[in-house]
Design a protein around this motif. Structure first.
Motif, mmCIF file in Angstrom:
data_model
loop_
_atom_site.group_PDB
_atom_site.id
_atom_site.type_symbol
_atom_site.label_atom_id
_atom_site.label_comp_id
_atom_site.label_asym_id
_atom_site.label_seq_id
_atom_site.Cartn_x
_atom_site.Cartn_y
_atom_site.Cartn_z
ATOM 1 N N SER A 154 -8.596 7.793 -1.332
ATOM 2 C CA SER A 154 -7.830 8.575 -0.371
ATOM 3 C C SER A 154 -6.820 9.486 -1.060
ATOM 4 O O SER A 154 -6.734 10.687 -0.758
ATOM 5 C CB SER A 154 -7.114 7.637 0.606
ATOM 6 N N VAL A 155 -6.056 8.923 -1.985
ATOM 7 C CA VAL A 155 -5.049 9.713 -2.707
ATOM 8 C C VAL A 155 -5.713 10.792 -3.550
ATOM 9 O O VAL A 155 -5.250 11.935 -3.601
ATOM 10 C CB VAL A 155 -4.173 8.794 -3.584
ATOM 11 N N TYR A 184 2.363 1.769 -3.462
ATOM 12 C CA TYR A 184 1.315 2.112 -4.426
ATOM 13 C C TYR A 184 0.873 3.563 -4.255
ATOM 14 O O TYR A 184 0.719 4.290 -5.243
ATOM 15 C CB TYR A 184 0.132 1.166 -4.257
ATOM 16 N N LYS A 185 0.662 3.969 -3.014
ATOM 17 C CA LYS A 185 0.252 5.349 -2.754
ATOM 18 C C LYS A 185 1.269 6.338 -3.303
ATOM 19 O O LYS A 185 0.910 7.337 -3.940
ATOM 20 C CB LYS A 185 0.082 5.579 -1.245
ATOM 21 N N GLN A 206 -7.581 -1.667 -2.911
ATOM 22 C CA GLN A 206 -7.118 -0.643 -3.856
ATOM 23 C C GLN A 206 -8.121 0.495 -4.018
ATOM 24 O O GLN A 206 -7.743 1.642 -4.207
ATOM 25 C CB GLN A 206 -6.829 -1.291 -5.210
ATOM 26 N N GLY A 235 0.601 8.733 -6.467
ATOM 27 C CA GLY A 235 0.683 10.168 -6.203
ATOM 28 C C GLY A 235 1.616 10.874 -7.164
ATOM 29 O O GLY A 235 1.313 11.966 -7.660
ATOM 30 N N GLU A 271 -6.889 13.705 -1.320
ATOM 31 C CA GLU A 271 -5.780 14.508 -0.809
ATOM 32 C C GLU A 271 -5.163 15.385 -1.895
ATOM 33 O O GLU A 271 -4.953 16.585 -1.704
ATOM 34 C CB GLU A 271 -4.709 13.581 -0.222
ATOM 35 N N ILE A 321 -7.667 3.110 -1.350
ATOM 36 C CA ILE A 321 -6.418 3.849 -1.561
ATOM 37 C C ILE A 321 -6.595 4.898 -2.654
ATOM 38 O O ILE A 321 -6.172 6.047 -2.510
ATOM 39 C CB ILE A 321 -5.278 2.885 -1.920
ATOM 40 N N LEU A 322 -7.206 4.508 -3.760
ATOM 41 C CA LEU A 322 -7.432 5.442 -4.857
ATOM 42 C C LEU A 322 -8.261 6.642 -4.392
ATOM 43 O O LEU A 322 -7.952 7.798 -4.716
ATOM 44 C CB LEU A 322 -8.149 4.734 -6.008
ATOM 45 N N GLU A 338 0.833 -1.211 0.000
ATOM 46 C CA GLU A 338 0.000 0.000 0.000
ATOM 47 C C GLU A 338 0.865 1.258 0.000
ATOM 48 O O GLU A 338 0.555 2.237 -0.692
ATOM 49 C CB GLU A 338 -0.940 -0.007 1.201
ATOM 50 N N GLU A 339 1.926 1.241 0.766
ATOM 51 C CA GLU A 339 2.803 2.413 0.849
ATOM 52 C C GLU A 339 3.435 2.729 -0.506
ATOM 53 O O GLU A 339 3.451 3.886 -0.950
ATOM 54 C CB GLU A 339 3.891 2.179 1.893
#
Length: 275
Positions: A147-148, A112-113, A141, A117, A151, A144-145, A109-110
């Motif tokens: 969230s990114v 990928y983020k 996933q 980004g 932000e 995560i998508l 996850e780290e």
């Protein structure tokens, strides 16, 4: 005089044809366009970019890369209609409960983020106003998508839409197949069959024992998930391998996704957001 008029008419038609050709890029794929032509179209004529994302994981008897094949084909089918460029597909993702199957890749996850980004930063630096993420993979996933996107949209002042195509197309699944779908079920198998029919292997499908309905709520959890075909509802969603259904579903889904993108962009414009 008659000859002069004919020559003049021909020149006007040729000039008109040339000018019209400049209204469209020679390609909408960022992998294929050169930097000079890119600069001529982005952002003055094209403000939107499609980013297909997926992963490599098992999908019953269809390709491991189905989560990549689907959004990539979708992007190619709708790009002109939504006036967008197509970014190269992000083929590796956060795989989750299917990670134990052969041929699967799982990115942390780290990592990928951070990579996602950086891609979005690059799109903003290239002056794209609308970034449309066409997601072909569920599980962790999707969160995560979102969230990114949330932000970076605020930080970079760009407009980002994340689309989980199978969820958006739920109505089309019922319309074409008459029931709910699943991971590598009737819906996903159908969509991918319309893209790469030669890589669908119904001869390897032995029946319902190759499927498992997803558990309700927190009733049980298994790692790896016991089947590579996961059903949204028990007794529904088995792959049909019907080519006519596949092609109808492909067209309906693409039309729905294209309509959604146009609607969201129009409302962003109406509200004057991040102009």
């Amino acid at each position: 005089m008659k000859k002069y008029i004919l020559v003049l008419t021909g020149l006007i038609m040729l000039s008109s044809s040339f000018l019209h050709a400049q209204d469209e890029p020679t390609t909408r794929e960022m992998n294929l366009i050169n930097w000079m032509e890119f600069a001529e179209f982005v952002p003055d004529k094209i403000e939107t970019v499609l980013l297909p994302v997926g992963t490599l994981e098992p999908h019953g008897v269809i390709p491991n890369g189905s989560d990549n094949l689907a959004p990539e084909a979708m992007a190619k089918a709708i790009a002109e209609g939504v006036n967008a460029m197509i970014a190269p597909t992000l083929n590796y993702g956060v795989t989750g409960s299917m990670a134990g199957y052969p041929g699967t890749f799982a990115i942390s996850e780290e990592s990928y983020k951070g990579f996602l980004g950086d891609i979005i930063h690059g799109m903003a630096n290239n002056k794209f106003k609308n970034i449309i993420i066409l997601n072909g993979h569920g599980g962790p996933q999707t969160a995560i998508l979102q969230s990114v996107a949330g932000e970076l949209s605020q930080r970079l002042r760009v407009r980002i839409l994340v689309i989980n195509w199978w969820s958006v197309a739920s109505e089309d699944t019922f319309a074409v197949f008459g029931e709910n779908g699943g991971h590598a079920g009737n819906n996903e198998t159908g969509y991918v069959q319309a893209i790469v029919p030669d890589h669908i292997h119904p001869d390897r499908y032995s029946g319902e024992e190759m499927t498992t309905p997803y558990p309700s709520g927190s009733t049980w959890t298994a790692y790896p998930f016991p089947s590579s075909i996961g059903l949204y509802e028990e007794g529904q969603g088995f792959p049909t391998f019907n080519q006519d259904q596949a092609e109808e579903y492909f067209k309906r889904v693409n039309q729905r996704i294209g309509n959604l993108i146009r609607e969201i962009i129009a409302k962003w414009e109406l509200a004057g957001l991040y102009e």
